[in-house]
Design a protein around this motif. Structure first.
Motif, PDB file in Angstrom:
ATOM      1  N   SER A 129       4.474   5.139   7.186  1.00  0.00           N
ATOM      2  CA  SER A 129       3.665   4.589   6.095  1.00  0.00           C
ATOM      3  C   SER A 129       2.273   4.184   6.569  1.00  0.00           C
ATOM      4  O   SER A 129       1.459   3.695   5.800  1.00  0.00           O
ATOM      5  N   ASN A 186      -2.822   6.563  -2.377  1.00  0.00           N
ATOM      6  CA  ASN A 186      -2.712   5.406  -1.482  1.00  0.00           C
ATOM      7  C   ASN A 186      -3.855   4.423  -1.718  1.00  0.00           C
ATOM      8  O   ASN A 186      -3.675   3.208  -1.627  1.00  0.00           O
ATOM      9  N   GLY A 203       2.147   7.245   2.765  1.00  0.00           N
ATOM     10  CA  GLY A 203       1.261   6.406   3.573  1.00  0.00           C
ATOM     11  C   GLY A 203       0.684   7.084   4.799  1.00  0.00           C
ATOM     12  O   GLY A 203      -0.419   6.767   5.231  1.00  0.00           O
ATOM     13  N   GLU A 206       1.010  -3.675   8.742  1.00  0.00           N
ATOM     14  CA  GLU A 206       0.799  -2.224   8.720  1.00  0.00           C
ATOM     15  C   GLU A 206      -0.665  -1.850   8.934  1.00  0.00           C
ATOM     16  O   GLU A 206      -1.036  -1.319   9.956  1.00  0.00           O
ATOM     17  N   ARG A 227       0.829  -1.208   0.000  1.00  0.00           N
ATOM     18  CA  ARG A 227       0.000   0.000   0.000  1.00  0.00           C
ATOM     19  C   ARG A 227       0.866   1.262   0.000  1.00  0.00           C
ATOM     20  O   ARG A 227       0.587   2.221  -0.696  1.00  0.00           O
ATOM     21  N   ALA A 228       1.908   1.268   0.809  1.00  0.00           N
ATOM     22  CA  ALA A 228       2.733   2.467   0.966  1.00  0.00           C
ATOM     23  C   ALA A 228       4.047   2.073   1.618  1.00  0.00           C
ATOM     24  O   ALA A 228       4.179   0.976   2.158  1.00  0.00           O
TER      25      ALA A 228
END
Length: 356
Positions: free
Chosen positions: A255, A201, A194, A232, A187-188
């Motif tokens: 992030s 994003n 992020g 995350e 994702r980031a």
């Protein structure tokens, strides 16, 4: 900018309001919107509340080509006493400016933006649904509008707020969802965007989400972009795990989005004297904790869903089921407490709610 006045133009024709039982997330919009412009050298100007309508942009506008945009997500609730409550709105305005800073967008006056939001909600108050699980979703956002194909920050912007009456984010209600651990896409990354709430994003997350859905999973569990082993976020939410009596959540690392609900959950757990730790967590640790009988609960947190219990994880061809796929005791207590504070049903000892 706080001295600015807001021009109000009311809609001459009102839309028909949908039956609250048919509301889905983010498809219905109220009669009015807020808009103001930014011009280099002039700053933010021309604040207005006007009928909800399409906007016209030059095809070369920076937003279309380089994605320079930020947004927020908030909710308004109507109490039994007909009071309109917002939940920690100053945190959202503060975070909007953090996102602005990362995306090279001029800062907004947070106090003025909140005042404008309150005025907009007052105009469209009769759109706030009252049924259980419903609310008025609020979407403030800023887009870059300069017609320019050079890669540079825009010199003009629009800041808008639109409102949408919503039902529960998940059609199935507050029931555990199945989660697919994503090993390929990320994702980031730390140093990227992020920690900002920006469109790119979410665009980056769509492919993995599509693959997860095809496999019968509701959301994706994102791993870090470097080693692909540290947890995350889950979907567009922060994630928490209860392991052997302690609640753990990934530490903010540049992030991960600093969720308003996430912060509220941490404060609430500390208030209840439940051990809570922000640290790095590997997906391997979660599967090991399950194997040892120590993984008690897992849930996502965010504005839209508030709490989303997790009933199953799929990772590397392994499947683990939590709590017999039932909502955990802590997730339920957190959901009930936060939603009851948001709706004004119980006392708010933290001063989180703001009356419009």
């Amino acid at each position: 900018m706080s001295e600015q006045t807001i021009t109000v133009t009311l809609a001459t024709e009102k839309k028909a309001k949908p039956d609250a039982s048919t509301l889905v997330f983010g498809k219905t919009f109220t009669d009015h919107m807020f808009m103001m412009d930014y011009t280099e050298g002039k700053g933010w100007h021309d604040a207005q509340i006007l009928p909800y309508q399409p906007i016209t942009l030059d095809p070369a506008s920076v937003i279309f080509h380089y994605g320079q945009t930020v947004f927020e997500g908030m909710k308004a609730y109507l109490t039994k006493e007909e009071k309109v409550l917002l939940f920690r709105p100053e945190k959202n305005m503060e975070r909007l400016n953090k996102s602005n800073e990362r995306l090279c967008i001029p800062a907004i006056d947070e106090e003025f933006a909140l005042s404008a939001l309150k005025q907009l909600i007052t105009v469209d108050k009769d759109w706030i649904p009252t049924e259980e699980g419903t609310s008025l979703y609020i979407r403030p956002f800023i887009i870059s509008t300069q017609p320019y194909l050079g890669v540079a920050a825009s010199i003009s912007y629009k800041f808008m707020i639109i409102l949408s009456p919503v039902g529960s984010y998940y059609k199935e209600g507050v029931k555990p969802v199945k989660i697919f651990v994503e090993n390929e896409y990320v994702r980031a990354v730390s140093g990227g965007t992020g920690s900002a709430k920006t469109a790119g994003n979410y665009a980056a997350s769509l492919k993995a989400q599509q693959i997860a859905a095809e496999k019968g999973y509701s959301q994706v569990l994102w791993l870090d972009g470097v080693e692909k082993k540290y947890i995350e976020e889950v979907g567009a939410m922060n994630v928490f795990f209860k392991i052997n009596g302690e609640v753990v959540t990934p530490v903010l690392n540049g992030s991960i989005l600093e969720g308003v609900t996430r912060g509220s959950i941490i404060e609430l757990l500390k208030h209840w004297d439940i051990p809570v730790t922000e640290r790095k967590i590997t997906v391997e640790e979660i599967f090991e904790a399950h194997k040892n009988g120590e993984l008690e609960e897992a849930f996502g947190t965010g504005t839209a869903a508030v709490i989303s219990p997790i009933g199953e994880f799929f990772w590397n061809e392994q499947v683990i089921v939590l709590n017999n796929n039932e909502t955990g005791e802590l997730a339920k207590k957190l959901y009930d407490t936060i939603t009851n504070i948001q709706n004004g049903k119980i006392e708010d000892p933290f001063g989180w709610t703001v009356e419009v």
